[in-house]
Every structure is written in structure tokens, then in C-alpha cells.
Scaffold this active site. Structure first.
Site, PDB file in Angstrom:
ATOM      1  CB  ALA A 153      76.698  42.203  38.418  1.00  0.00           C
ATOM      2  CG  HIS A 168      73.820  50.644  48.030  1.00  0.00           C
ATOM      3  ND1 HIS A 168      74.818  51.365  48.657  1.00  0.00           N
ATOM      4  CD2 HIS A 168      73.924  50.925  46.702  1.00  0.00           C
ATOM      5  CE1 HIS A 168      75.495  52.044  47.742  1.00  0.00           C
ATOM      6  NE2 HIS A 168      74.972  51.795  46.566  1.00  0.00           N
ATOM      7  CB  CYS A 228      71.354  52.501  42.856  1.00  0.00           C
ATOM      8  SG  CYS A 228      72.384  53.609  41.889  1.00  0.00           S
ATOM      9  CB  THR A 232      74.985  51.819  35.878  1.00  0.00           C
ATOM     10  OG1 THR A 232      75.477  51.998  37.205  1.00  0.00           O
ATOM     11  CG2 THR A 232      75.719  52.767  34.933  1.00  0.00           C
ATOM     12  CG  PHE A 251      67.931  57.112  44.438  1.00  0.00           C
ATOM     13  CD1 PHE A 251      67.657  57.448  43.125  1.00  0.00           C
ATOM     14  CD2 PHE A 251      69.018  56.274  44.696  1.00  0.00           C
ATOM     15  CE1 PHE A 251      68.441  56.980  42.089  1.00  0.00           C
ATOM     16  CE2 PHE A 251      69.814  55.794  43.669  1.00  0.00           C
ATOM     17  CZ  PHE A 251      69.523  56.147  42.352  1.00  0.00           C
ATOM     18  CB  SER A 253      72.513  56.200  39.443  1.00  0.00           C
ATOM     19  OG  SER A 253      73.893  55.910  39.438  1.00  0.00           O
ATOM     20  CB  THR A 278      56.071  56.517  57.945  1.00  0.00           C
ATOM     21  OG1 THR A 278      56.579  57.720  57.365  1.00  0.00           O
ATOM     22  CG2 THR A 278      56.172  56.610  59.460  1.00  0.00           C
TER      23      THR A 278
END
Length: 210
Positions: free
Chosen positions: A67, A105, A47, A49, A2, A40, A159
Site C-alpha cells: 500500500a 516495520h 513485513c 502479507t 522475525f 507474513s 551488529t
């Protein structure tokens, strides 16, 4: 992958399951025909699914399964009906890379410790007011955050303005406040934090013996 450029703000419409697995349904303005099962989507950082898609009058409702690892490491476990989320579709070859490379992640949670308005003052009355957010990073992640470097917070590429030990600040312009969930953020909130991929690998390489 991404970019951290938010393309829609979605809303949680239902949450079912437990701490092992939760199914979360999210309303968005995305065209349902453009979302394949297994696609995704970054949802305020992580991220996730797509496991189901339902067309609606003005877009769709898509479902994701979170999960135990995601529920424990991010603030996904705190999502309830009505929660608004920053959404981004995955990067396609040829798309403009306007933010920075984001994996989706999440590394940990950053705490918002201060928010203040920043204005141009009398010397620059045309300068639109922005907001400075000061956050505290988890101790084990603070070393990856550098002044003028990049971070991803709740799915938004930003930033870094200043760094002071485990505290760092980011400045958000009015447009970003308006088209993301940042306008809703208050002191005490926690945000999903993903450190810069380059910083992560550079630190790892520096740990290896010559």
C-alpha cells in the site's frame, strides 16, 4: 515477528499497480504447501502479507500487495522485475532466536556511503576477508543506533560496529555476503532500516516525566 536471519533469496517476477497499491509477485524456494494466504513474509525488511501462492517446479511464486505507506517509507516502490530480495518467514514459537527481535516495520532508509574489504593481513592469513559497510541513517533515527547494538538492514539482523553521529558501520562475513543480497550492494544504494525495538521503547520511556 522475525529474527533478521534470511532463509531464502527471492526474485521479483512482476509488478503491477500504481503509487496507491502495487501487487508484487516474488519467486522463492519455499514450499507452497507451507504458505497460507494471509501469512507474513519479511521481504528485504518490510513485513508483507501473502495474497496468492502459485506452485512452481522448484518452489513457488507468491504475491503481496504493497500500500501507499509501504511504498513511501521503504524502497519497495523502486522494486522492478529481476530485483533480488532477502526473505524470512515469520517466527514460530520454539524456533531458535539467532538474530534479534524484528517486527518487519521499516523506520526509514539508510544510505550506503562506503564499502571496503577487511582482511586479517599477514599476521592472520587464514582469516577470511569480510566487508565493512558504512551507512548514513536518517537524522531522526541516528540516536537509536548504538555501538554493539542491533539493527535490521534489508531484513538482515546485524551488529553495529561503530557509530559517528549519523554514520554507522556493520561488518559482514563471507557467508552472509553469499546467502543474502548484500554481495550486490554498492555505494549510493539505499536499504530498509529498522531500529532495535528495545532502543525504541527505551528512548520513549526516557522522554516521559518522572
Amino acid at each position: 515477528m522475525f529474527t533478521g536471519l534470511v532463509s531464502d533469496v527471492g526474485e521479483v517476477v512482476s509488478v503491477t499497480g500504481d503509487d496507491r497499491l502495487r501487487r508484487i509477485r516474488i519467486r522463492s524456494h519455499y514450499d507452497p504447501a507451507s504458505i497460507a494466504l494471509g501469512a507474513s513474509i519479511a521481504c528485504s525488511g518490510p513485513c508483507l502479507t501473502v495474497v496468492a501462492v502459485e506452485p512452481t517446479e522448484d518452489g513457488c511464486v507468491f504475491a503481496i500487495d504493497a500500500a501507499a505507506e509501504t511504498l513511501a517509507r521503504t524502497h519497495v516502490g523502486a522494486w522492478r522485475e529481476g530485483r533480488r530480495l532477502n526473505l524470512e518467514r515469520s517466527l514460530r514459537i520454539g524456533d531458535e532466536l539467532g538474530g534479534h527481535l524484528v517486527s518487519g516495520h521499516v523506520d526509514g532508509l539508510a544510505e550506503l556511503v562506503a564499502r571496503e574489504a577487511v582482511t586479517g593481513g599477514a599476521s592472520d592469513p587464514q582469516w577470511a576477508p569480510s566487508d565493512r559497510f558504512t551507512l548514513r541513517a536518517p537524522a531522526h533515527l541516528a540516536r537509536f543506533i548504538a555501538e554493539k547494538g542491533s539493527v535490521c538492514l534489508d531484513g538482515t539482523s546485524l551488529t553495529v560496529n561503530t557509530v559517528d553521529d549519523d554514520l554507522f558501520s556493520v561488518l559482514l562475513i563471507p557467508h552472509t555476503l553469499a546467502v543474502t543480497t548484500w554481495g550486490e550492494r554498492r555505494v549510493g544504494d539505499v536499504l530498509n532500516l529498522e531500529i532495535d525495538l528495545i532502543a525504541r521503547y527505551a528512548a520513549r520511556l526516557s522522554e516521559r516525566p518522572a
